[in-house]
Motif scaffolding. Structure first.
Motif, PDB file in Angstrom:
ATOM      1  N   ARG A 144       1.111  -0.995  -0.058  1.00  0.00           N
ATOM      2  CA  ARG A 144      -0.321   0.186  -0.373  1.00  0.00           C
ATOM      3  C   ARG A 144       0.622   1.439   0.105  1.00  0.00           C
ATOM      4  O   ARG A 144       0.788   2.404  -0.646  1.00  0.00           O
ATOM      5  N   ARG A 146       2.708   1.425  -3.017  1.00  0.00           N
ATOM      6  CA  ARG A 146       1.202   1.982  -4.594  1.00  0.00           C
ATOM      7  C   ARG A 146       1.084   3.855  -4.051  1.00  0.00           C
ATOM      8  O   ARG A 146       0.520   4.249  -4.685  1.00  0.00           O
ATOM      9  N   LEU A 147       0.579   4.141  -3.107  1.00  0.00           N
ATOM     10  CA  LEU A 147       0.855   5.655  -2.611  1.00  0.00           C
ATOM     11  C   LEU A 147       1.849   6.367  -3.444  1.00  0.00           C
ATOM     12  O   LEU A 147       2.175   7.489  -3.630  1.00  0.00           O
ATOM     13  N   ARG A 178       4.059   5.499  -5.920  1.00  0.00           N
ATOM     14  CA  ARG A 178       4.193   5.632  -6.440  1.00  0.00           C
ATOM     15  C   ARG A 178       3.244   5.948  -7.833  1.00  0.00           C
ATOM     16  O   ARG A 178       3.779   6.650  -8.923  1.00  0.00           O
ATOM     17  N   ALA A 179       1.774   6.668  -7.082  1.00  0.00           N
ATOM     18  CA  ALA A 179       0.840   7.562  -7.307  1.00  0.00           C
ATOM     19  C   ALA A 179       1.305   9.017  -7.257  1.00  0.00           C
ATOM     20  O   ALA A 179       0.814   9.453  -8.294  1.00  0.00           O
ATOM     21  N   SER A 206       4.186   9.308 -10.447  1.00  0.00           N
ATOM     22  CA  SER A 206       3.195   9.618 -11.598  1.00  0.00           C
ATOM     23  C   SER A 206       2.621  10.494 -11.939  1.00  0.00           C
ATOM     24  O   SER A 206       2.177  11.156 -13.127  1.00  0.00           O
ATOM     25  N   GLU A 262      -6.604   0.622  -6.264  1.00  0.00           N
ATOM     26  CA  GLU A 262      -5.520   0.638  -7.232  1.00  0.00           C
ATOM     27  C   GLU A 262      -4.617   1.794  -7.758  1.00  0.00           C
ATOM     28  O   GLU A 262      -5.237   2.983  -7.529  1.00  0.00           O
ATOM     29  N   PRO A 263      -3.560   1.685  -7.832  1.00  0.00           N
ATOM     30  CA  PRO A 263      -2.812   2.642  -8.274  1.00  0.00           C
ATOM     31  C   PRO A 263      -3.439   3.979  -9.165  1.00  0.00           C
ATOM     32  O   PRO A 263      -3.715   5.642  -8.737  1.00  0.00           O
ATOM     33  N   ILE A 270      -5.645   5.618  -6.849  1.00  0.00           N
ATOM     34  CA  ILE A 270      -4.875   6.753  -5.910  1.00  0.00           C
ATOM     35  C   ILE A 270      -4.947   8.079  -6.721  1.00  0.00           C
ATOM     36  O   ILE A 270      -4.789   9.124  -6.021  1.00  0.00           O
ATOM     37  N   GLU A 271      -4.290   8.317  -7.719  1.00  0.00           N
ATOM     38  CA  GLU A 271      -3.888   8.879  -8.592  1.00  0.00           C
ATOM     39  C   GLU A 271      -5.048   9.993  -8.876  1.00  0.00           C
ATOM     40  O   GLU A 271      -4.963  11.962  -8.821  1.00  0.00           O
TER      41      GLU A 271
END
Length: 290
Positions: free
Chosen positions: A92, A95-96, A98-99, A102, A162-163, A166-167
């Motif tokens: 998790r 993922r945060l 990465r978001a 990104s 999912e990523p 989050i984005e």
């Protein structure tokens, strides 16, 4: 029973002698005996023990945990459950991150903006709810009859998003905190509230234009053509206050409003909403040509 030398143990497991000695020195694979010359000898069961050690190391377990499992002080099921939970937290977190990265790459953000994105991504569920409640309270708070609309505009980020979700949340939260966006939605809501006055009851202009002008747009009708006249007349017959109609439609086709709805659908896992910008633009062009 034949005991194995450290070299034989290494060959059977595919590990290097150095690696086997490393585990032996830390008591994870202890020798069963020593030769007259002092060399360590291992029970054949050490092959299976080393294979277990290698597998657990590849899964990221630390040496102390591996020793407890190998010595049966902890069961593999207990250790696996604990590490699964730890990995879930780590996933998790990644993922945060990465978001945020990104989003920063997509928008060419400044360091300050990246920090703001990170803060939004790391908000707790309670903090996210507080942000959205404040946003919706400013837009609809003292207006009657908007509870359903407010609920329909409420994002609900899943516990394990999912990523892309989050984005979307990061961008949506940024919009929700934007004073200009809040003010624009508030003005739109106030105009809708005025239209609900029983003395001046009118149909929602956006829905009216969508229904009346949608077929004309789909048919490729030129908004400046004579054939567009009846469409304009039909709308004005139901909503005769021209200036107010234009103001409502312009506010409704604000790109930020459409973007909020797009992001909301991603966060909540809903189907993508239909864009009303084309039909509203077509009707406004038809209206202004007359």
């Amino acid at each position: 029973m034949e005991l194995l030398s450290i070299g034989e143990l290494a060959r059977r497991t595919g590990l290097t002698v150095k690696t086997v000695r490393f585990y032996a020195d830390r008591g994870i694979v202890p020798p069963a005996d020593r030769s007259p010359a002092g060399y360590r000898r291992y029970h054949p069961d050490a092959v299976a023990r080393l294979e277990l050690v290698r597998t657990l190391r590849e899964l990221g377990l630390d040496l102390d945990t591996i020793r407890r499992v190998a010595d049966r002080e902890s069961t593999l099921a207990e250790v696996a459950a604990a590490h699964t939970e730890a990995l879930d937290v780590r996933i998790r977190t990644l993922r945060l991150r990465r978001a945020v990265l990104s989003a920063a790459a997509r928008y060419g953000s400044t360091p300050k903006e990246v920090q703001q994105m990170r803060e939004l991504a790391e908000l707790s569920a309670r903090e996210r709810r507080a942000l959205i409640d404040d946003f919706l309270a400013q837009v609809f708070g003292d207006l009657d009859g908007f509870d359903g609309i407010a609920r329909s505009l409420t994002p609900e980020l899943p516990d394990d998003p999912e990523p892309a979700q989050i984005e979307a949340w990061i961008e949506l939260a940024g919009l929700a905190r934007d004073p200009a966006f809040r003010d624009g939605l508030r003005l739109l809501a106030e105009r809708h509230a005025a239209d609900r006055d029983p003395t001046v009851l009118r149909r929602d202009p956006v829905a009216l234009v969508r229904d009346e002008a949608g077929p004309a747009l789909a048919a490729g009708l030129d908004p400046a053509s004579a054939q567009a006249g009846p469409v304009v007349a039909a709308v004005l017959a139901r909503y005769p206050v021209r200036d107010r109609l234009v103001a409502q439609l312009e506010a409704a086709r604000d790109p930020r409003r459409e973007r909020y709805l797009e992001l909301l659908s991603v966060v909540n896992g809903w189907p993508a909403p239909e864009s009303l910008a084309p039909v509203l633009g077509w009707f406004l062009a038809a209206l202004r040509s007359r």
